[in-house]
Scaffold this motif. Structure first.
Motif, mmCIF file in Angstrom:
data_model
loop_
_atom_site.group_PDB
_atom_site.id
_atom_site.type_symbol
_atom_site.label_atom_id
_atom_site.label_comp_id
_atom_site.label_asym_id
_atom_site.label_seq_id
_atom_site.Cartn_x
_atom_site.Cartn_y
_atom_site.Cartn_z
ATOM 1 N N ILE A 1 0.681 -0.702 0.005
ATOM 2 C CA ILE A 1 -0.548 0.110 0.310
ATOM 3 C C ILE A 1 0.871 0.659 -0.005
ATOM 4 N N GLY A 2 0.405 2.253 -0.500
ATOM 5 C CA GLY A 2 2.189 3.021 -1.327
ATOM 6 C C GLY A 2 1.350 4.026 -2.235
ATOM 7 N N GLY A 3 1.783 5.690 -2.198
ATOM 8 C CA GLY A 3 1.300 5.808 -3.265
ATOM 9 C C GLY A 3 1.805 7.587 -3.380
ATOM 10 N N PRO A 4 1.543 8.196 -4.483
ATOM 11 C CA PRO A 4 1.518 7.617 -5.603
ATOM 12 C C PRO A 4 2.557 7.248 -6.013
ATOM 13 N N THR B 1 9.574 -5.842 -4.918
ATOM 14 C CA THR B 1 8.317 -6.717 -5.301
ATOM 15 C C THR B 1 10.063 -8.097 -5.727
ATOM 16 N N THR B 2 10.760 -7.507 -5.634
ATOM 17 C CA THR B 2 12.238 -8.272 -6.099
ATOM 18 C C THR B 2 12.071 -9.462 -5.485
ATOM 19 N N ALA C 1 1.839 -14.366 -4.192
ATOM 20 C CA ALA C 1 1.452 -13.578 -4.633
ATOM 21 C C ALA C 1 0.949 -12.307 -3.916
ATOM 22 N N LEU C 2 1.803 -10.660 -5.097
ATOM 23 C CA LEU C 2 1.416 -9.737 -4.543
ATOM 24 C C LEU C 2 0.560 -8.544 -5.094
ATOM 25 N N GLU C 3 0.489 -7.882 -4.736
ATOM 26 C CA GLU C 3 -1.021 -7.015 -4.566
ATOM 27 C C GLU C 3 -0.342 -5.996 -4.584
ATOM 28 N N ILE C 4 -0.914 -4.777 -5.311
ATOM 29 C CA ILE C 4 -0.685 -3.421 -5.148
ATOM 30 C C ILE C 4 -1.563 -2.687 -4.790
ATOM 31 N N ILE C 5 -1.703 -2.469 -3.786
ATOM 32 C CA ILE C 5 -2.879 -0.611 -3.896
ATOM 33 C C ILE C 5 -2.188 0.947 -3.346
ATOM 34 N N GLU C 6 -2.749 1.792 -5.282
ATOM 35 C CA GLU C 6 -2.445 2.736 -4.658
ATOM 36 C C GLU C 6 -3.634 3.370 -4.308
ATOM 37 N N VAL C 7 -2.684 4.268 -3.396
ATOM 38 C CA VAL C 7 -3.385 5.791 -2.707
ATOM 39 C C VAL C 7 -2.951 6.883 -3.124
ATOM 40 N N GLU C 8 -3.659 8.052 -2.548
ATOM 41 C CA GLU C 8 -2.887 9.003 -3.094
ATOM 42 C C GLU C 8 -2.385 10.515 -2.575
ATOM 43 N N ARG D 1 -9.996 -16.133 2.274
ATOM 44 C CA ARG D 1 -9.094 -17.159 1.235
ATOM 45 C C ARG D 1 -8.343 -15.859 0.168
ATOM 46 N N SER D 2 -9.261 -14.937 0.185
ATOM 47 C CA SER D 2 -9.359 -13.571 -0.632
ATOM 48 C C SER D 2 -8.053 -12.832 -0.051
ATOM 49 N N ARG D 3 -8.134 -12.645 0.696
ATOM 50 C CA ARG D 3 -7.505 -11.637 1.725
ATOM 51 C C ARG D 3 -6.237 -11.178 2.158
ATOM 52 N N PRO D 4 -5.736 -10.460 1.594
ATOM 53 C CA PRO D 4 -4.046 -10.867 2.024
ATOM 54 C C PRO D 4 -3.873 -10.895 3.506
ATOM 55 N N THR D 5 -2.898 -11.444 3.623
ATOM 56 C CA THR D 5 -2.523 -12.157 5.465
ATOM 57 C C THR D 5 -1.470 -11.325 5.648
ATOM 58 N N ALA D 6 -0.894 -10.348 4.593
ATOM 59 C CA ALA D 6 0.215 -9.386 5.531
ATOM 60 C C ALA D 6 0.267 -8.327 4.009
ATOM 61 N N VAL D 7 0.529 -6.921 4.628
ATOM 62 C CA VAL D 7 0.794 -5.681 4.315
ATOM 63 C C VAL D 7 1.908 -4.911 4.608
ATOM 64 N N PHE D 8 2.415 -4.566 3.374
ATOM 65 C CA PHE D 8 3.213 -3.599 3.352
ATOM 66 C C PHE D 8 3.515 -2.191 3.135
#
Length: 337
Positions: free
Chosen positions: A183-186, A200-201, A210-217, A237-244
């Motif tokens: 979670i981050g942004g822009p 990502t690396t 699996a990595l999900e990118i969530i952009e915030v303003e 089952r669909s929720r991430p188990t960890a967030v950075f």
């Protein structure tokens, strides 16, 4: 009552106007007894130096502009404190300017600081490659990038944010997480992009994550809470188990959303932030965070600025890069089986 002039000080102290000027600007070259007599006279008369006029004569003031992205973020408060501690030792004053991650607002601050003949500018820019920054230097106003790396045309003080992203990713993957969200942004902001790139690396090297990118303003508490509410509504089952999160304010907002949804941290969702601000350790669930040396960043940037101003002929631009470290606390200190 009229303000006493420098000529009146000189007459009362029995010295030349030049001697008074030296006491004000180069006191080390004046004999101690004479210097003290002038200082006593200044105090007795209530003389106040006309700093604006002095700036016009010497071409530079004693004000350092510090332009930051968000004054509400304690990281920048700590950074400012580091810069101010050294500025005070060198008889300069730090003026804090808030760009609010707005390039137009940032440009306004830069224009004002240049017009006021600032001693120099420390800036965490929205865009490190903005040509206005090089233009300021070309016209005689030193600029040091803070929390950003420069390409060599400017001095800079930064942290290896890609390494910070790798540290967070490695910790979460080694703790058993296979669904991770960033979670981050822009995402166009360099430090956000670098933190994401490091994560990502690490995820790509793991191969089964699996990595999900969530952009915030805006990287604030409210935006972190909003993302948290969205993710909390997903099935386990669909929720991430960890967030950075790209900073601690986002992480703290996300933590609030987890508590409101009765989700356990770190058992249901682990959280890692970035910056390690004071509130991180004091959170209801102490927050794991990638630590940046904010005060040292500010003080080192001020050192580079002083070097550039005081020895311009021999100055060579330097890029100082610090290494971050991960502080593991309760919010992620859990191994999934």
């Amino acid at each position: 009552m009229a303000t006493p002039s420098i000529k009146e000080v000189a007459h009362r102290a029995g010295v030349s106007v030049g001697t008074v000027s030296n006491v004000l600007n180069r006191p080390a070259i004046v004999a101690p007894a004479t210097r003290q007599r002038v200082l006593d006279t200044i105090q007795a008369l209530g003389f106040v130096r006309n700093e604006a006029a002095r700036n016009l004569r010497v071409g530079r003031g004693r004000t350092v502009g510090l332009v930051v992205l968000d004054v509400a973020n304690p990281f920048f408060t700590d950074l400012a404190e580091g810069a101010e501690s050294l500025a005070y030792e060198h008889d300069t004053v730090v003026m804090l300017c808030n760009s609010k991650t707005d390039p137009v607002r940032e440009g306004h601050h830069l224009d004002q600081l240049e017009q006021q003949r600032a001693f120099g500018i420390l800036i965490t820019p929205f865009d490190s490659n903005d040509p206005r920054l090089r233009g300021l230097v070309a016209r005689g106003t030193p600029v040091v990038l803070v929390d950003r790396a420069a390409d060599g045309g400017l001095c800079s003080v930064s942290v290896d944010d890609k390494l910070g992203g790798r540290l967070a990713g490695t910790h979460l993957i080694e703790s058993g997480h296979r669904r991770i969200a960033f979670i981050g942004g822009p995402l166009t902001m360099q430090q956000v992009a670098d933190r994401q790139a490091g994560l990502t690396t690490t995820v790509e090297q793991a191969g089964d994550v699996a990595l999900e990118i969530i952009e915030v303003e805006v990287m604030g508490v409210a935006h972190g809470r909003a993302v948290g509410e969205d993710l909390a509504a997903l099935s386990p089952r669909s929720r991430p188990t960890a967030v950075f999160c790209a900073n601690d304010l986002l992480a703290l907002g996300f933590l609030q959303a987890m508590a409101a949804a009765n989700l356990r941290v770190p058992q249901d969702v682990a959280i890692v932030g970035y910056d390690d601000i004071g509130f991180a350790a004091a959170a209801a669930v102490p927050l794991s965070s990638v630590r940046q040396p904010a005060g040292l960043l500010g003080r080192t940037a001020m050192e580079l600025l002083q070097e550039e101003v005081e020895d311009a002929d021999r100055h060579r631009h330097r890029q100082v890069i610090f290494q971050p470290d991960l502080v593991i606390r309760q919010s992620s200190d859990f191994v999934r089986r």
